[in-house]
Motif scaffolding. Structure first.
Motif, PDB file in Angstrom:
ATOM      1  N   ASP A 135       0.867  -1.172   0.000  1.00  0.00           N
ATOM      2  CA  ASP A 135       0.000   0.000   0.000  1.00  0.00           C
ATOM      3  C   ASP A 135       0.907   1.227   0.000  1.00  0.00           C
ATOM      4  OD1 ASP A 135      -2.089   1.812   0.262  1.00  0.00           O
ATOM      5  OD2 ASP A 135      -2.116   1.631   2.450  1.00  0.00           O
ATOM      6  N   ASP A 137       1.121   4.293   0.831  1.00  0.00           N
ATOM      7  CA  ASP A 137       0.686   5.444   1.612  1.00  0.00           C
ATOM      8  C   ASP A 137       1.874   6.401   1.758  1.00  0.00           C
ATOM      9  OD1 ASP A 137       2.360   4.275   3.538  1.00  0.00           O
ATOM     10  OD2 ASP A 137       0.702   3.584   4.779  1.00  0.00           O
ATOM     11  N   GLU A 138       1.662   7.506   2.447  1.00  0.00           N
ATOM     12  CA  GLU A 138       2.718   8.517   2.571  1.00  0.00           C
ATOM     13  C   GLU A 138       3.985   7.958   3.207  1.00  0.00           C
ATOM     14  OE1 GLU A 138       1.772  12.329   4.209  1.00  0.00           O
ATOM     15  OE2 GLU A 138       0.004  12.547   2.931  1.00  0.00           O
ATOM     16  N   GLU A 139       3.841   7.170   4.255  1.00  0.00           N
ATOM     17  CA  GLU A 139       5.014   6.605   4.928  1.00  0.00           C
ATOM     18  C   GLU A 139       5.808   5.709   3.986  1.00  0.00           C
ATOM     19  OE1 GLU A 139       6.178   4.230   9.023  1.00  0.00           O
ATOM     20  OE2 GLU A 139       4.222   3.819   8.108  1.00  0.00           O
ATOM     21  N   GLU A 140       5.100   4.891   3.237  1.00  0.00           N
ATOM     22  CA  GLU A 140       5.748   3.974   2.302  1.00  0.00           C
ATOM     23  C   GLU A 140       6.467   4.741   1.192  1.00  0.00           C
ATOM     24  OE1 GLU A 140       6.973   0.274   1.306  1.00  0.00           O
ATOM     25  OE2 GLU A 140       5.393   0.432   2.804  1.00  0.00           O
ATOM     26  N   GLY A 163       1.888   9.828  -4.883  1.00  0.00           N
ATOM     27  CA  GLY A 163       0.699   9.172  -4.359  1.00  0.00           C
ATOM     28  C   GLY A 163      -0.454   9.213  -5.344  1.00  0.00           C
ATOM     29  N   ARG A 167      -2.158   5.804  -7.050  1.00  0.00           N
ATOM     30  CA  ARG A 167      -3.569   5.445  -6.907  1.00  0.00           C
ATOM     31  C   ARG A 167      -4.169   5.226  -8.264  1.00  0.00           C
ATOM     32  NH1 ARG A 167      -2.662   9.027  -2.973  1.00  0.00           N
ATOM     33  NH2 ARG A 167      -3.380  10.908  -3.984  1.00  0.00           N
TER      34      ARG A 167
END
Length: 167
Positions: A135, A137-140, A163, A167
């Motif tokens: 996934d 997400d921002e952290e990834e 991001g 998506r």
């Protein structure tokens, strides 16, 4: 010492003789006139020189050109499809994901490689141990892009642009 090889860059083939100590960054900029990849630190720490080698991101300042005979190199100049921007290029513009622009070519090439790695299911240091895939997400995204520095601090917009494309 020199070596003869055929360098494939952005879909073009270049028969070339190189000094065996010459980096890909210097070959791209000084011999082929492709100045998108930038010489930042010249030590592989900033990521401004990032290009794709056979679809994987590499720091061109640390890659010897002599090792690339028959391999595919894509620099930022090769990301667009004719007059159509690569989706990441369009997203960087839309999200104002650059200020001075010096790191942008490396950020773009790294993001293209990072998206491919995530699509292939490759984990990062922050990827949870699940079978659900990755996934982004921002952290990834932040973890996966951590090898590319931005002197201006446009990270928030860079992460948002990546991001959006993820998506």
């Amino acid at each position: 010492m020199t070596a003869d090889l055929v360098l494939s860059v952005n879909g073009e083939r270049y028969p070339i003789t190189v000094d065996t100590r010459e980096t890909l960054l210097d070959t791209l900029r000084e011999r082929l006139g492709l100045t998108g990849a930038k010489k930042g630190c010249d030590h592989g720490q900033c990521g401004a020189c990032t290009v794709l080698l056979d679809g994987r991101r590499v720091k061109s300042c640390l890659t010897l050109t002599v090792t690339l005979d028959g391999r595919r190199v894509v620099s930022v100049e090769g990301l667009a499809d004719g007059d159509g921007l690569h989706p990441l290029q369009a997203a960087f513009i839309e999200h104002d994901a650059f200020q001075c622009g010096y790191c942008t070519p490396g950020q773009l090439c790294s993001a293209v490689g990072m998206l491919a790695e995530a699509a292939a299911g490759w984990p990062s240091a922050v990827t949870p141990e699940t079978d659900a895939g990755v996934d982004l997400d921002e952290e990834e995204i932040r973890e996966r892009m951590s090898g590319n520095l931005c002197r201006c601090g446009a990270y928030v917009n860079i992460v948002a642009a990546i991001g959006e494309v993820a998506r």
